[in-house]
Design a protein around this motif. Sequence first.
Motif, PDB file in Angstrom:
ATOM      1  N   GLY A 220       0.748  -1.201   0.077  1.00  0.00           N
ATOM      2  CA  GLY A 220       0.119   0.035   0.043  1.00  0.00           C
ATOM      3  C   GLY A 220       0.833   1.251   0.151  1.00  0.00           C
ATOM      4  N   LEU A 221       0.320   2.450  -0.686  1.00  0.00           N
ATOM      5  CA  LEU A 221       0.990   3.652  -0.777  1.00  0.00           C
ATOM      6  C   LEU A 221      -0.245   4.613  -0.758  1.00  0.00           C
ATOM      7  CD1 LEU A 221       3.512   5.318  -1.037  1.00  0.00           C
ATOM      8  CD2 LEU A 221       2.884   5.147  -3.631  1.00  0.00           C
ATOM      9  N   SER A 222       0.162   5.980   0.028  1.00  0.00           N
ATOM     10  CA  SER A 222      -1.146   6.773  -0.027  1.00  0.00           C
ATOM     11  C   SER A 222      -0.357   8.066  -0.224  1.00  0.00           C
ATOM     12  CB  SER A 222      -1.743   7.001   1.447  1.00  0.00           C
ATOM     13  OG  SER A 222      -1.061   6.949   2.436  1.00  0.00           O
ATOM     14  N   ASP A 223      -1.055   8.836  -0.681  1.00  0.00           N
ATOM     15  CA  ASP A 223      -0.410  10.423  -1.176  1.00  0.00           C
ATOM     16  C   ASP A 223      -1.706  11.355  -1.255  1.00  0.00           C
ATOM     17  OD1 ASP A 223       1.284  12.582  -1.502  1.00  0.00           O
ATOM     18  OD2 ASP A 223       2.174  11.695  -3.359  1.00  0.00           O
ATOM     19  N   GLU A 224      -1.198  12.623  -1.211  1.00  0.00           N
ATOM     20  CA  GLU A 224      -2.545  13.608  -1.227  1.00  0.00           C
ATOM     21  C   GLU A 224      -2.093  14.487  -2.545  1.00  0.00           C
ATOM     22  OE1 GLU A 224      -2.808  16.284   2.032  1.00  0.00           O
ATOM     23  OE2 GLU A 224      -1.726  17.772   1.163  1.00  0.00           O
ATOM     24  N   ILE A 225      -3.196  14.730  -3.186  1.00  0.00           N
ATOM     25  CA  ILE A 225      -2.990  15.582  -4.462  1.00  0.00           C
ATOM     26  C   ILE A 225      -3.782  16.993  -4.385  1.00  0.00           C
ATOM     27  CG2 ILE A 225      -3.511  15.692  -7.221  1.00  0.00           C
ATOM     28  CD1 ILE A 225      -3.237  12.653  -5.023  1.00  0.00           C
ATOM     29  N   ASP A 226      -3.246  18.093  -4.812  1.00  0.00           N
ATOM     30  CA  ASP A 226      -4.005  19.246  -4.712  1.00  0.00           C
ATOM     31  C   ASP A 226      -4.429  19.592  -6.215  1.00  0.00           C
ATOM     32  OD1 ASP A 226      -4.579  21.890  -4.923  1.00  0.00           O
ATOM     33  OD2 ASP A 226      -2.647  22.619  -3.757  1.00  0.00           O
ATOM     34  N   LEU A 227      -5.961  19.608  -6.106  1.00  0.00           N
ATOM     35  CA  LEU A 227      -6.601  19.638  -7.515  1.00  0.00           C
ATOM     36  C   LEU A 227      -6.993  21.045  -7.788  1.00  0.00           C
ATOM     37  CD1 LEU A 227      -8.985  16.350  -7.640  1.00  0.00           C
ATOM     38  CD2 LEU A 227      -6.703  16.944  -8.670  1.00  0.00           C
ATOM     39  N   PHE A 339      -6.276  -2.501 -15.434  1.00  0.00           N
ATOM     40  CA  PHE A 339      -5.921  -1.471 -14.212  1.00  0.00           C
ATOM     41  C   PHE A 339      -7.064  -0.899 -13.802  1.00  0.00           C
ATOM     42  CE2 PHE A 339      -4.653   2.690 -12.530  1.00  0.00           C
ATOM     43  CZ  PHE A 339      -3.551   2.295 -11.662  1.00  0.00           C
ATOM     44  N   THR A 340      -7.301  -0.454 -12.432  1.00  0.00           N
ATOM     45  CA  THR A 340      -8.665  -0.126 -11.970  1.00  0.00           C
ATOM     46  C   THR A 340      -8.654   0.949 -10.952  1.00  0.00           C
ATOM     47  OG1 THR A 340      -9.454  -2.593 -11.988  1.00  0.00           O
ATOM     48  CG2 THR A 340     -10.519  -1.013 -10.385  1.00  0.00           C
ATOM     49  N   LEU A 341      -9.515   2.094 -11.224  1.00  0.00           N
ATOM     50  CA  LEU A 341      -9.667   3.022 -10.112  1.00  0.00           C
ATOM     51  C   LEU A 341     -10.875   2.958  -9.573  1.00  0.00           C
ATOM     52  CD1 LEU A 341      -8.302   6.214 -12.315  1.00  0.00           C
ATOM     53  CD2 LEU A 341      -7.073   5.031 -10.227  1.00  0.00           C
ATOM     54  N   SER A 342     -10.972   3.141  -8.239  1.00  0.00           N
ATOM     55  CA  SER A 342     -12.082   3.489  -7.406  1.00  0.00           C
ATOM     56  C   SER A 342     -12.434   4.966  -7.001  1.00  0.00           C
ATOM     57  CB  SER A 342     -12.197   2.220  -6.148  1.00  0.00           C
ATOM     58  OG  SER A 342     -13.238   2.327  -5.495  1.00  0.00           O
ATOM     59  N   ASN A 343     -13.375   5.142  -7.467  1.00  0.00           N
ATOM     60  CA  ASN A 343     -13.526   6.673  -6.984  1.00  0.00           C
ATOM     61  C   ASN A 343     -14.640   6.972  -5.784  1.00  0.00           C
ATOM     62  OD1 ASN A 343     -13.515   9.538  -6.938  1.00  0.00           O
ATOM     63  ND2 ASN A 343     -15.162   9.838  -8.762  1.00  0.00           N
ATOM     64  N   ILE A 344     -14.151   6.149  -4.773  1.00  0.00           N
ATOM     65  CA  ILE A 344     -15.092   6.172  -3.577  1.00  0.00           C
ATOM     66  C   ILE A 344     -15.315   7.423  -3.012  1.00  0.00           C
ATOM     67  CG2 ILE A 344     -12.937   6.030  -1.946  1.00  0.00           C
ATOM     68  CD1 ILE A 344     -16.418   3.910  -1.802  1.00  0.00           C
ATOM     69  N   GLY A 345     -14.696   8.543  -3.301  1.00  0.00           N
ATOM     70  CA  GLY A 345     -14.933   9.798  -2.979  1.00  0.00           C
ATOM     71  C   GLY A 345     -16.201  10.259  -3.584  1.00  0.00           C
ATOM     72  N   SER A 346     -16.703   9.745  -4.523  1.00  0.00           N
ATOM     73  CA  SER A 346     -18.112  10.189  -5.051  1.00  0.00           C
ATOM     74  C   SER A 346     -19.030   9.944  -4.136  1.00  0.00           C
ATOM     75  CB  SER A 346     -18.143   9.495  -6.528  1.00  0.00           C
ATOM     76  OG  SER A 346     -18.246   8.152  -6.462  1.00  0.00           O
ATOM     77  N   ILE A 347     -19.033   9.166  -3.287  1.00  0.00           N
ATOM     78  CA  ILE A 347     -19.951   8.683  -2.271  1.00  0.00           C
ATOM     79  C   ILE A 347     -19.727   9.546  -0.959  1.00  0.00           C
ATOM     80  CG2 ILE A 347     -21.103   6.821  -0.982  1.00  0.00           C
ATOM     81  CD1 ILE A 347     -20.572   4.850  -3.304  1.00  0.00           C
ATOM     82  N   GLY A 348     -18.411   9.351  -0.574  1.00  0.00           N
ATOM     83  CA  GLY A 348     -17.831  10.149   0.507  1.00  0.00           C
ATOM     84  C   GLY A 348     -16.726   9.311   1.102  1.00  0.00           C
ATOM     85  N   GLY A 349     -16.115   9.895   2.156  1.00  0.00           N
ATOM     86  CA  GLY A 349     -14.896   9.630   2.633  1.00  0.00           C
ATOM     87  C   GLY A 349     -13.556  10.136   2.241  1.00  0.00           C
ATOM     88  N   LYS A 350     -12.822  10.128   3.234  1.00  0.00           N
ATOM     89  CA  LYS A 350     -11.494  10.837   2.828  1.00  0.00           C
ATOM     90  C   LYS A 350     -10.497   9.814   2.168  1.00  0.00           C
ATOM     91  CE  LYS A 350      -7.649  13.652   5.051  1.00  0.00           C
ATOM     92  NZ  LYS A 350      -7.457  14.053   6.435  1.00  0.00           N
ATOM     93  N   PHE A 351     -10.358   8.523   2.360  1.00  0.00           N
ATOM     94  CA  PHE A 351      -9.755   7.537   1.629  1.00  0.00           C
ATOM     95  C   PHE A 351     -10.272   6.513   1.808  1.00  0.00           C
ATOM     96  CE2 PHE A 351      -7.407   8.053   5.601  1.00  0.00           C
ATOM     97  CZ  PHE A 351      -7.127   6.832   5.839  1.00  0.00           C
ATOM     98  N   GLY A 352      -9.801   5.419   0.973  1.00  0.00           N
ATOM     99  CA  GLY A 352     -10.244   3.979   1.187  1.00  0.00           C
ATOM    100  C   GLY A 352      -9.179   3.172   0.860  1.00  0.00           C
ATOM    101  N   ILE A 353      -9.061   2.016   1.355  1.00  0.00           N
ATOM    102  CA  ILE A 353      -7.785   1.018   0.933  1.00  0.00           C
ATOM    103  C   ILE A 353      -8.479  -0.231   0.047  1.00  0.00           C
ATOM    104  CG2 ILE A 353      -6.227  -0.742   2.072  1.00  0.00           C
ATOM    105  CD1 ILE A 353      -6.425   0.741   4.743  1.00  0.00           C
TER     106      ILE A 353
END
Length: 425
Positions: A220-227, A339-353
């Motif tokens: 696992g690896l996490s990071d934050e991005i300024d959009l 390859f997969t992306l899960s946009n869990i943020g569209s529902i809510g939550g700061k991050f998911g694993i």
Amino acid sequence: LAEIVHFKLSDIGEGISEVVIKEWFVKVGDKVNQFDSICEVQSDKASVTITSRYDGVVTKIYYDVDDTAKVGFPLVDIDVASDGLAKEQIDEVCDEDANNKHSEGFIPSQKVLTTPAVRRLAAENNINLKDVKPSGKDGRILKEDVLTYLENKSSFKPTTVSPTQPKKPTQTISEKSVEQRPKEKTVSVNTIEDRREPIKGIAKTMVKTMSQALKIPHFGLSDEIDLSALVALRPMLKEEASSKNLRLSYLPFFVKAASLALSKYPILNSSIDEKCETITYKRSHNIGVAIDSKQGLIVPNIKQVQSLSILEIAAELNRLQDLAEGGQLSVNDLTGGTFTLSNIGSIGGKFGIPVIFPPEVAIGAIGAIKIQPRFDESGNIKKSHIINVVWSADHRIIDGATMTRFSNLWKHYLEVPLKMLLEMK
């Protein structure tokens, strides 16, 4: 003489061995022709309509709705010798009023042109088909005609009083008798029972896929991005998307940035065999997007992302989302991902694993956009639009350095979107 053919459930590909019967379009006694719809089934991956390969009459149905049917076993029996049998029962239905059928002077009503599926819909709603105005060819009644009749019927519901059930007189009890009546002790009894249901369909697929995923050593690896720059850019691009009747979210940008980064780190767009002896590098970037549908979690994928523009990705994403909402995704939409992306943020939550989706080797989960204070290069506080991403990778073939470099490049494309646009082919 009858010639019975066992109409078997054929192999519908992708290793599917069983399906759940969702709906029957025929019943015993119905005449069917080649390519007529027999039933709709739900596989582990998608809904599929099964059509007939024979002309004849249905003599037996092997499953009820919600039963599980096995590939290679019969769905129905069809009498292929009865090509002229029960023709009037199928296409020319004589709808007779059951209440008047045995009355004196009863005259059979006109025959009505319709199909077995429409006749079944009418029977379920107690509709006499001779009352329905046809709109099909040669006066044939279509499904839409029955639905229109139902809609018009429901808009007018006269109040009637049954003469056989007169209103009972209201009984009155004096206050004195109520006071003299001894109070009964009430005992609360808990009658709530647990509910049990079989795991099937999309849920069964998730059980199988996640069981396979547990065998993968995750890194696992996490990071934050300024959009902030992308947030400022998107309104201008949304106008162009709206002119093409497209919904433009942030997800197409995430998907395209991932494809550009995969071009530099292709091992993240690969798969390994069961014995972990061979790596297969995928030439196509078929990027899956996790969708929370009414049927459960499904992961259709956008094919050939490396060759698509942002608007083309948005168009394909719109198509997949609309089909997922109606449960109409095809097997092709749900297979072949790399390859997969899960946009869990569209529902809510700061991050998911996220959990890797085999046979892929990496996946990312993107949290919701949050407005947060951050420092600029001069040390001043500014308002920033921040998302968090968590990557999971198969540690058997992907090391931490590779995953981190990929994440840094993906982050750079999103924080400097003009750089991403310049590198797009």
